[in-house]
Design an enzyme around this catalytic site. Structure first.
Site, PDB file in Angstrom:
ATOM      1  N   GLU A   1       0.819  -1.220   0.000  1.00  0.00           N
ATOM      2  CA  GLU A   1       0.000   0.000   0.000  1.00  0.00           C
ATOM      3  C   GLU A   1       0.851   1.268   0.000  1.00  0.00           C
ATOM      4  O   GLU A   1       0.374   2.341   0.375  1.00  0.00           O
ATOM      5  CB  GLU A   1      -0.953   0.009   1.214  1.00  0.00           C
ATOM      6  CG  GLU A   1      -1.847  -1.208   1.346  1.00  0.00           C
ATOM      7  CD  GLU A   1      -2.886  -1.361   0.220  1.00  0.00           C
ATOM      8  OE1 GLU A   1      -2.878  -0.548  -0.730  1.00  0.00           O
ATOM      9  OE2 GLU A   1      -3.672  -2.317   0.292  1.00  0.00           O
TER      10      GLU A   1
ATOM     11  N   HIS B   1      -2.813   2.428   8.343  1.00  0.00           N
ATOM     12  CA  HIS B   1      -3.932   1.670   7.765  1.00  0.00           C
ATOM     13  C   HIS B   1      -4.146   0.410   8.579  1.00  0.00           C
ATOM     14  O   HIS B   1      -3.180  -0.241   8.984  1.00  0.00           O
ATOM     15  CB  HIS B   1      -3.601   1.311   6.309  1.00  0.00           C
ATOM     16  CG  HIS B   1      -4.493   0.257   5.735  1.00  0.00           C
ATOM     17  ND1 HIS B   1      -5.858   0.417   5.624  1.00  0.00           N
ATOM     18  CD2 HIS B   1      -4.228  -0.985   5.246  1.00  0.00           C
ATOM     19  CE1 HIS B   1      -6.379  -0.674   5.083  1.00  0.00           C
ATOM     20  NE2 HIS B   1      -5.421  -1.554   4.852  1.00  0.00           N
TER      21      HIS B   1
ATOM     22  N   HIS C   1      -7.508  -2.767   9.795  1.00  0.00           N
ATOM     23  CA  HIS C   1      -8.800  -3.408   9.520  1.00  0.00           C
ATOM     24  C   HIS C   1      -9.597  -3.542  10.816  1.00  0.00           C
ATOM     25  O   HIS C   1      -9.832  -4.662  11.294  1.00  0.00           O
ATOM     26  CB  HIS C   1      -8.571  -4.804   8.918  1.00  0.00           C
ATOM     27  CG  HIS C   1      -7.675  -4.852   7.722  1.00  0.00           C
ATOM     28  ND1 HIS C   1      -7.016  -6.011   7.320  1.00  0.00           N
ATOM     29  CD2 HIS C   1      -7.328  -3.897   6.819  1.00  0.00           C
ATOM     30  CE1 HIS C   1      -6.305  -5.751   6.217  1.00  0.00           C
ATOM     31  NE2 HIS C   1      -6.463  -4.479   5.907  1.00  0.00           N
TER      32      HIS C   1
ATOM     33  N   GLU D   1     -17.701  12.433  22.385  1.00  0.00           N
ATOM     34  CA  GLU D   1     -16.455  13.095  22.009  1.00  0.00           C
ATOM     35  C   GLU D   1     -16.103  12.995  20.525  1.00  0.00           C
ATOM     36  O   GLU D   1     -15.139  13.617  20.077  1.00  0.00           O
ATOM     37  CB  GLU D   1     -15.303  12.538  22.849  1.00  0.00           C
ATOM     38  CG  GLU D   1     -15.635  12.647  24.328  1.00  0.00           C
ATOM     39  CD  GLU D   1     -14.508  13.163  25.182  1.00  0.00           C
ATOM     40  OE1 GLU D   1     -13.367  12.782  24.914  1.00  0.00           O
ATOM     41  OE2 GLU D   1     -14.787  13.933  26.105  1.00  0.00           O
TER      42      GLU D   1
ATOM     43  N   HIS E   1     -13.049  -2.897   3.539  1.00  0.00           N
ATOM     44  CA  HIS E   1     -11.629  -3.252   3.671  1.00  0.00           C
ATOM     45  C   HIS E   1     -11.061  -2.760   5.008  1.00  0.00           C
ATOM     46  O   HIS E   1     -10.526  -3.549   5.770  1.00  0.00           O
ATOM     47  CB  HIS E   1     -10.832  -2.677   2.490  1.00  0.00           C
ATOM     48  CG  HIS E   1      -9.367  -2.998   2.536  1.00  0.00           C
ATOM     49  ND1 HIS E   1      -8.638  -3.367   1.432  1.00  0.00           N
ATOM     50  CD2 HIS E   1      -8.480  -2.993   3.556  1.00  0.00           C
ATOM     51  CE1 HIS E   1      -7.387  -3.606   1.773  1.00  0.00           C
ATOM     52  NE2 HIS E   1      -7.269  -3.374   3.070  1.00  0.00           N
TER      53      HIS E   1
HETATM   54  P1  13P Z   1       0.810  -5.418   3.159  1.00  0.00           P
HETATM   55  O1  13P Z   1       1.158  -6.716   3.823  1.00  0.00           O
HETATM   56  O2  13P Z   1       1.374  -5.333   1.768  1.00  0.00           O
HETATM   57  O3  13P Z   1       1.173  -4.232   4.019  1.00  0.00           O
HETATM   58  O4  13P Z   1      -0.769  -5.389   2.951  1.00  0.00           O
HETATM   59  C1  13P Z   1      -1.634  -5.484   4.029  1.00  0.00           C
HETATM   60  C2  13P Z   1      -2.922  -4.777   3.794  1.00  0.00           C
HETATM   61  O5  13P Z   1      -3.589  -4.435   4.748  1.00  0.00           O
HETATM   62  C3  13P Z   1      -3.351  -4.504   2.415  1.00  0.00           C
HETATM   63  O6  13P Z   1      -4.368  -3.542   2.393  1.00  0.00           O
HETATM   64 ZN    ZN Z   2      -5.570  -3.559   4.246  1.00  0.00          ZN
END
Ligand code: 13P
Ligand code: ZN
Length: 271
Positions: free
Chosen positions: A116, A139, A141, A169, A210
């Site tokens: 990413e 980033h 999940h 908040e 995602h």
């Molecule tokens: P990477 O292992 O390449 O960082 O990818 C993980 C991910 O969350 C892809 O969106």
């Molecule tokens: Zn991801």
């Protein structure tokens, strides 16, 4: 030369990835972090003239030439960063051509930066234009945020409004709201460009079905943004199937924003 394993930025990456893993936001290799470093600080730990190898980045990042980042590796597990930072992290400098990363440390097993990287570097470029103090792109999940994506409209005004209603908040922590992208193929320049376009307006961008991106000045600030969204999404998921008999009203959200003096998205409220 100081020992790189004791550098505060390596410590911070170790601590943050471990926290994120334990919160369940980063299963397997899920998630990635990039932190813009201060060149003089890195020079205390590494010989900046020594490039281990170069790796093409697949796009042009002219605005970042000479900038140094510590970045999680692709396919690497957040749970393992703490025990083996040199394999799971890398320190890269954007070369003169803007299209190549010079590896200064890490990715010890021959690995490379996160898939990413386009979303990270393009977001850094977008955020640095808004705020030169900006240093972090994160980033992950997060479970409830992701769950919410399946049962709530993927509309940034509606999603922001719902999240603001979930904890008092929220509007103070993320007054600019959350940007939302539809499901898109990840790891591409296209999703990177779409994320960066949202990052001009928002510090949080949901990737439909995602995960989420956050950006900020410090790791704590960025972590806190995502943590607050995730908490609000959790409250939403705990209550969405139940009759709602109370809520925070729009005039109360406005009162909060005004009392705490934050510049909020007035167009996201129905007043
Ligand atoms: P990477 O292992 O390449 O960082 O990818 C993980 C991910 O969350 C892809 O969106
Ligand atoms: Zn991801």
């Amino acid at each position: 030369m100081k020992d790189i394993f004791t550098a505060p930025f390596v410590e911070e990456m170790k601590r943050t990835t471990a926290n994120m893993y334990r919160l369940g936001w980063d299963e397997r290799n899920g998630g990635n972090i990039s932190l813009l470093l201060d060149t003089d600080e890195v020079a205390e730990y590494l010989d900046l003239g020594h490039v281990i190898r170069t790796i093409p980045i697949g796009f042009e990042a002219k605005a970042l030439v000479g900038r140094i980042f510590i970045v999680t590796g692709t396919g690497k597990y957040f749970k393992n960063v703490e025990v083996d930072p040199e394999t799971n992290l890398g320190i890269i400098r954007i070369a003169e051509d803007g299209c190549t990363a010079e590896l200064l440390w890490g990715y010890k097993d021959g690995g490379r930066f996160t898939s990413e990287l386009p979303a990270h570097l393009m977001s850094h470029m977008a955020r640095l234009e808004v705020d030169p103090q900006h240093r972090v792109v994160m980033h992950c999940h997060p479970t409830h945020t992701l769950a919410m994506n399946y049962v709530h409209e993927l509309d940034e005004r509606k999603m922001t409004h719902t999240l603001w209603e979930m904890c008092t908040e929220c509007i103070v922590v993320f007054p600019d709201g959350v940007g939302v992208l539809p499901w898109m193929l990840c790891g591409t320049n296209s999703i990177g460009e779409a994320t960066a376009a949202k990052m001009r307006e928002f510090r949080l961008v949901v990737w439909g079905m995602h995960g989420i991106y956050g950006a900020g000045k410090t790791m704590d600030e960025t972590f806190g943004l995502i943590e607050t969204v995730e908490k609000a999404a959790q409250i939403y998921m705990l209550t969405a199937h139940l009759p709602r008999i109370n809520t925070i009203r729009d005039h109360e959200l406005r009162e909060l924003a005004e009392f705490f003096g934050v510049d909020y998205r007035k167009d996201f409220l129905d007043l």
